[in-house]
Design a protein around this motif. Structure first.
Motif, PDB file in Angstrom:
ATOM      1  N   ARG A 138       6.342   4.141  12.268  1.00  0.00           N
ATOM      2  CA  ARG A 138       6.131   2.714  12.511  1.00  0.00           C
ATOM      3  C   ARG A 138       5.630   2.013  11.252  1.00  0.00           C
ATOM      4  O   ARG A 138       6.107   0.933  10.891  1.00  0.00           O
ATOM      5  N   VAL A 139       4.692   2.631  10.536  1.00  0.00           N
ATOM      6  CA  VAL A 139       4.174   2.047   9.297  1.00  0.00           C
ATOM      7  C   VAL A 139       5.288   1.939   8.252  1.00  0.00           C
ATOM      8  O   VAL A 139       5.430   0.919   7.576  1.00  0.00           O
TER       9      VAL A 139
ATOM     10  N   MET B 234       6.721  -1.435   6.495  1.00  0.00           N
ATOM     11  CA  MET B 234       6.807  -1.596   5.046  1.00  0.00           C
ATOM     12  C   MET B 234       8.222  -1.991   4.633  1.00  0.00           C
ATOM     13  O   MET B 234       8.409  -2.773   3.702  1.00  0.00           O
ATOM     14  N   SER B 235       9.206  -1.474   5.316  1.00  0.00           N
ATOM     15  CA  SER B 235      10.592  -1.833   5.034  1.00  0.00           C
ATOM     16  C   SER B 235      10.852  -3.298   5.394  1.00  0.00           C
ATOM     17  O   SER B 235      11.506  -4.020   4.645  1.00  0.00           O
TER      18      SER B 235
ATOM     19  N   GLY C  30       9.616  -5.665   2.798  1.00  0.00           N
ATOM     20  CA  GLY C  30      10.242  -5.509   1.497  1.00  0.00           C
ATOM     21  C   GLY C  30       9.518  -4.596   0.524  1.00  0.00           C
ATOM     22  O   GLY C  30       9.857  -4.559  -0.657  1.00  0.00           O
ATOM     23  N   PHE C  31       8.539  -3.843   0.993  1.00  0.00           N
ATOM     24  CA  PHE C  31       7.817  -2.934   0.092  1.00  0.00           C
ATOM     25  C   PHE C  31       8.665  -1.731  -0.286  1.00  0.00           C
ATOM     26  O   PHE C  31       8.659  -1.289  -1.430  1.00  0.00           O
ATOM     27  N   SER C  32       9.379  -1.183   0.672  1.00  0.00           N
ATOM     28  CA  SER C  32      10.205  -0.007   0.410  1.00  0.00           C
ATOM     29  C   SER C  32      11.283   0.083   1.482  1.00  0.00           C
ATOM     30  O   SER C  32      11.166  -0.508   2.544  1.00  0.00           O
TER      31      SER C  32
ATOM     32  N   GLU D 236      13.764   5.820   1.247  1.00  0.00           N
ATOM     33  CA  GLU D 236      13.076   6.250   0.028  1.00  0.00           C
ATOM     34  C   GLU D 236      11.966   7.266   0.324  1.00  0.00           C
ATOM     35  O   GLU D 236      11.502   7.956  -0.577  1.00  0.00           O
ATOM     36  N   TRP D 237      11.519   7.321   1.558  1.00  0.00           N
ATOM     37  CA  TRP D 237      10.405   8.200   1.940  1.00  0.00           C
ATOM     38  C   TRP D 237      10.904   9.615   2.186  1.00  0.00           C
ATOM     39  O   TRP D 237      12.052   9.831   2.574  1.00  0.00           O
TER      40      TRP D 237
END
Length: 89
Positions: free
Chosen positions: A49-50, A54-55, A58-60, A64-65
């Motif tokens: 969920r976090v 973040m997606s 627009g953070f990541s 990418e994780w």
């Protein structure tokens, strides 16, 4: 997060890559880059969920994780995001 100073993939393990600039009299200039890792640890559903949130801001991107990595605690996992940033020196 502005993409001007964050990079999703490192070009090399040592972090220094030459970039040639046409007006540089001394030849290639080496950018100093550092790897940073961001960890999210908790119940797998909460971690996902976090990362989704973040997606959305627009953070990541969620791709990418890392895949979930189990911890030594029951019902707990962690995921890692690796970024390359310019260093101060």
């Amino acid at each position: 997060m502005p993409k001007t100073f964050l990079y999703a993939n490192a070009p090399s393990e040592d972090g220094a890559t030459p970039s040639v600039k046409g007006d540089e009299p001394n030849g290639p200039v080496f950018d100093h880059r550092d790897k940073v890792r961001i960890l999210v640890i908790g119940r797998p559903s909460a971690v996902n969920r976090v990362i989704t949130e973040m997606s959305h801001v627009g953070f990541s991107d969620s791709v990418e994780w890392s895949k979930p990595i189990p911890t030594d605690r029951k019902q707990e996992a962690m995921r890692v995001l690796t970024r390359v940033v310019f260093s101060d020196s």
